[in-house]
Design a protein around this motif. Structure first.
Motif, PDB file in Angstrom:
ATOM      1  N   ARG A 270       0.827  -1.200   0.000  1.00  0.00           N
ATOM      2  CA  ARG A 270       0.000   0.000   0.000  1.00  0.00           C
ATOM      3  C   ARG A 270       0.872   1.264   0.000  1.00  0.00           C
ATOM      4  N   ASP A 271       0.234   2.360  -0.241  1.00  0.00           N
ATOM      5  CA  ASP A 271       0.822   3.706  -0.153  1.00  0.00           C
ATOM      6  C   ASP A 271       2.182   3.831  -0.853  1.00  0.00           C
ATOM      7  N   PRO A 272       2.242   3.554  -2.155  1.00  0.00           N
ATOM      8  CA  PRO A 272       3.533   3.676  -2.852  1.00  0.00           C
ATOM      9  C   PRO A 272       3.975   5.133  -2.971  1.00  0.00           C
ATOM     10  N   GLN A 273       5.239   5.379  -2.708  1.00  0.00           N
ATOM     11  CA  GLN A 273       5.834   6.702  -2.906  1.00  0.00           C
ATOM     12  C   GLN A 273       6.478   6.829  -4.281  1.00  0.00           C
ATOM     13  N   TRP A 274       6.847   5.683  -4.840  1.00  0.00           N
ATOM     14  CA  TRP A 274       7.592   5.694  -6.105  1.00  0.00           C
ATOM     15  C   TRP A 274       7.574   4.291  -6.681  1.00  0.00           C
ATOM     16  N   ILE A 275       7.252   4.153  -7.948  1.00  0.00           N
ATOM     17  CA  ILE A 275       7.311   2.876  -8.655  1.00  0.00           C
ATOM     18  C   ILE A 275       8.005   3.130  -9.975  1.00  0.00           C
ATOM     19  N   SER A 276       8.986   2.308 -10.316  1.00  0.00           N
ATOM     20  CA  SER A 276       9.742   2.538 -11.547  1.00  0.00           C
ATOM     21  C   SER A 276      10.142   1.210 -12.183  1.00  0.00           C
ATOM     22  N   ASP A 277       9.861   1.083 -13.472  1.00  0.00           N
ATOM     23  CA  ASP A 277      10.367  -0.051 -14.252  1.00  0.00           C
ATOM     24  C   ASP A 277      11.794   0.264 -14.702  1.00  0.00           C
ATOM     25  N   PHE A 278      12.614  -0.773 -14.843  1.00  0.00           N
ATOM     26  CA  PHE A 278      13.967  -0.525 -15.332  1.00  0.00           C
ATOM     27  C   PHE A 278      14.572  -1.800 -15.904  1.00  0.00           C
ATOM     28  N   LYS A 279      15.560  -1.612 -16.723  1.00  0.00           N
ATOM     29  CA  LYS A 279      16.350  -2.711 -17.274  1.00  0.00           C
ATOM     30  C   LYS A 279      17.660  -2.794 -16.498  1.00  0.00           C
ATOM     31  N   LEU A 280      18.281  -3.955 -16.528  1.00  0.00           N
ATOM     32  CA  LEU A 280      19.552  -4.152 -15.837  1.00  0.00           C
ATOM     33  C   LEU A 280      20.627  -4.609 -16.815  1.00  0.00           C
ATOM     34  N   SER A 281      21.842  -4.178 -16.561  1.00  0.00           N
ATOM     35  CA  SER A 281      22.987  -4.564 -17.378  1.00  0.00           C
ATOM     36  C   SER A 281      24.162  -4.897 -16.486  1.00  0.00           C
ATOM     37  N   HIS A 282      25.106  -5.616 -17.034  1.00  0.00           N
ATOM     38  CA  HIS A 282      26.404  -5.784 -16.377  1.00  0.00           C
ATOM     39  C   HIS A 282      27.462  -5.416 -17.409  1.00  0.00           C
ATOM     40  N   ARG A 283      28.089  -4.274 -17.186  1.00  0.00           N
ATOM     41  CA  ARG A 283      29.048  -3.724 -18.145  1.00  0.00           C
ATOM     42  C   ARG A 283      30.208  -3.078 -17.392  1.00  0.00           C
ATOM     43  N   MET A 284      31.346  -3.015 -18.082  1.00  0.00           N
ATOM     44  CA  MET A 284      32.511  -2.358 -17.496  1.00  0.00           C
ATOM     45  C   MET A 284      33.342  -1.734 -18.602  1.00  0.00           C
ATOM     46  N   ALA A 285      33.916  -0.574 -18.294  1.00  0.00           N
ATOM     47  CA  ALA A 285      34.801   0.083 -19.246  1.00  0.00           C
ATOM     48  C   ALA A 285      36.065  -0.748 -19.439  1.00  0.00           C
TER      49      ALA A 285
END
Length: 563
Positions: A270-285
């Protein structure tokens, strides 16, 4: 004001330009400021974000932030994780995290605190010292000042919302500007890795039915759902997987369906302050440095958030780099010292990426073969493993980053020893310096607190040191005087009159954790990042002086004759 100082070298407008004012850039700015190094810090955003994926501070990060006087306030504002409830399909296992076996740190628990609050604390620290983050400023381009010498400095072209185009000549540029780093792109540094399949959801909200103050991990054949006790802006942070092929934006209703699937209907969201969809990666320079340009934080490496490593690793990047650039700007660093950032931090970033990748794949894979460890092996092994203090301690020490070490670095060294290194007790050169409560001038203090001032710290440990040792070291390394502290550390007694010139180890824990002997003198050189740079037995200071001379003299030199 440090952010508006000009470089002492007229070739440059400023010694360091920091691009990005997230936790990594702010931590770097704090360290540069402590050394009195000229810098500017810019960020394209007009305001700090109040929402973020990072939600926890590891013990090692809290130690590293101690010199800026904010660790205690962060600890007071956050919530310590003392327990984990592992929810498996047929059982729930409580895992005690209160005895994780890290007594050699003041900060012995994972601290849940939003990234926004960590940034606020760092920004307030900088503001109190007259440092202003320049917001609404975007990097447009980078050009090396000398096309034949990428180490000769950089000219940055920036776009200011209020004043138009400006050009800044900087001795060093640090990209702390996130996964889509402009600095990385303009400096031509390759970005390697891939994205994870699927979409994930973050939410800050209230949850009825979850025991407060504990982490909750729900694992089954469908994947995972995690609940972390965040406290603010909502009691809980939820991380979970979306249904495959679901294109709709996550809502409270869809999250409730997901929670029912993992908890069997035991939770009410209940009572959400923030909901966000996102993608995930694993990367390095490919590299963290190209000449005078450096990468830190998410600009250098990104990975799954489930092990609470990303923000912490970025702050550690910054505090490995800052002192090296500060000394370099003052002509007190060898080329090898400045260039050692990549050699020391890229292997750490690679190890953390691999560590988080294994955990994430174990928790999320829906491949019939790859999910067997989660659905079959974990339920069988978890009851016994959760009861093993040794295993819990080993895992938590890795996640806490207290075990991060640079033993293979050229920037650490070991002097004379009567025994082979593998037979000697205590931390080796390159390891983090353990902490303990000691007495200084009759007052209880943490050893880390005493050594929190910027610069190198030499500890003369044990008996037998000539009275003039400290003076001889300062004479031999006079150019380092503002950045060098030499102190005695010895076992003491509350019943005896304390020597005001010594740090007294009354409990004996400092000696025990450092692997020192009350009968044998030993010298330790502690780097500005809290890692042991040099250690040697005996009272000969030549090795320590030569070590510091090698790190801090741009041209090859030898100060042993001055000893």
């Amino acid at each position: 004001m440090a952010a508006q100082q000009h470089s002492a070298d007229s070739t440059y407008d400023v010694d360091v330009l920091i691009v990005g004012a997230g936790p990594t850039g702010l931590a770097l700015a704090a360290q540069l400021e402590s050394f009195g190094t000229s810098f500017r810090i810019i960020d394209r955003s007009l305001t700090r974000s109040e929402h973020s994926r990072a939600l926890a501070l590891q013990p090692r990060t809290l130690e590293a932030l101690r010199p800026f006087g904010i660790s205690s306030a962060l600890t007071a504002a956050g919530h310590s994780a003392r327990g984990l409830h592992l929810h498996l399909p047929d059982q729930t296992l409580p895992v005690d995290l209160s005895d994780a076996g890290i007594e050699d740190s003041e900060f012995q628990h994972l601290l849940f605190l939003s990234q926004a609050e960590t940034e606020q604390a760092l920004a307030a620290h900088l503001s109190g010292r007259g440092v202003r983050v320049e917001r609404g400023v975007e990097l447009q381009d980078l050009e090396f000042l000398d096309t034949e010498d990428p180490f000769a400095g950089v000219e940055a072209k920036i776009q200011r919302m209020d004043r138009g185009i400006e050009r800044i000549r900087a001795r060093y540029v640090v990209g702390a500007d996130g996964a889509h780093s402009t600095v990385r792109s303009k400096a031509g540094m390759d970005w390697r890795g891939s994205g994870y399949p699927g979409t994930y959801v973050l939410a800050d909200l209230e949850v009825d039915g979850a025991e407060p103050g504990h982490m909750h991990a729900y694992l089954n054949g469908d994947g995972f759902m995690f609940l972390f006790p965040l406290g603010r802006p909502a009691t809980w942070r939820l991380i979970t997987m979306k249904e495959d092929g679901d294109p709709a934006q996550a809502t409270l209703e869809s999250l409730q369906k997901n929670a029912d699937k993992f908890s069997g209907g035991a939770l009410t969201l209940r009572d959400p302050q923030w909901i966000s969809d996102f993608k995930l990666s694993h990367r390095m320079a490919e590299y963290f440095q190209n000449g005078s340009v450096f990468l830190a934080g998410d600009a250098a490496h990104i990975h799954s958030p489930v092990a609470a490593q990303g923000m912490n690793t970025g702050i550690q990047d910054a505090l490995n780099l800052g002192w090296k650039l500060s000394l370099g700007a003052r002509g007190l660093a060898s080329e090898e010292l400045v260039d050692s950032y990549d050699a020391e931090r890229r292997p750490v970033g690679k190890d953390i990426l691999q560590f988080t990748d294994r955990i994430f794949r174990l928790a999320s894979s829906k491949n019939a073969l790859l999910k067997l460890p989660r659905t079959k092996l974990l339920p069988a092994l978890a009851p016994k493993a959760s009861g093993s203090k040794a295993l819990r301690s080993r895992l938590f020490r890795t996640a806490s980053q207290l075990g991060t070490q640079y033993r293979g670095s050229d920037m650490v060294d070991t002097g004379d020893s009567r025994l082979p290194a593998f037979l000697t007790a205590g931390p080796k050169a390159g390891d983090r310096l353990p902490d303990a409560v000691v007495l200084e001038h009759g007052r209880e203090r943490r050893l880390h607190e005493i050594l929190a001032t910027p610069g190198f710290h030499i500890l003369l440990c044990g008996p037998g040191w000539p009275a003039d040792t400290q003076l001889r070291i300062h004479d031999a390394l006079g150019r380092l005087s503002p950045w060098l502290s030499v102190q005695r550390l010895n076992v003491g007694s509350r019943l005896a009159v304390a020597d005001p010139a010594e740090i007294q180890d009354v409990s004996g824990l400092a000696f025990e954790r450092l692997g020192l002997s009350v009968r044998r003198p030993e010298i330790l050189v502690v780097r500005p990042d809290g890692h042991i740079g040099f250690r040697s037995q005996g009272t000969d200071i030549t090795g320590a002086v030569q070590y510091l001379d090698r790190l801090t003299t741009p041209a090859a030199g030898n100060l042993a004759a001055a000893v």
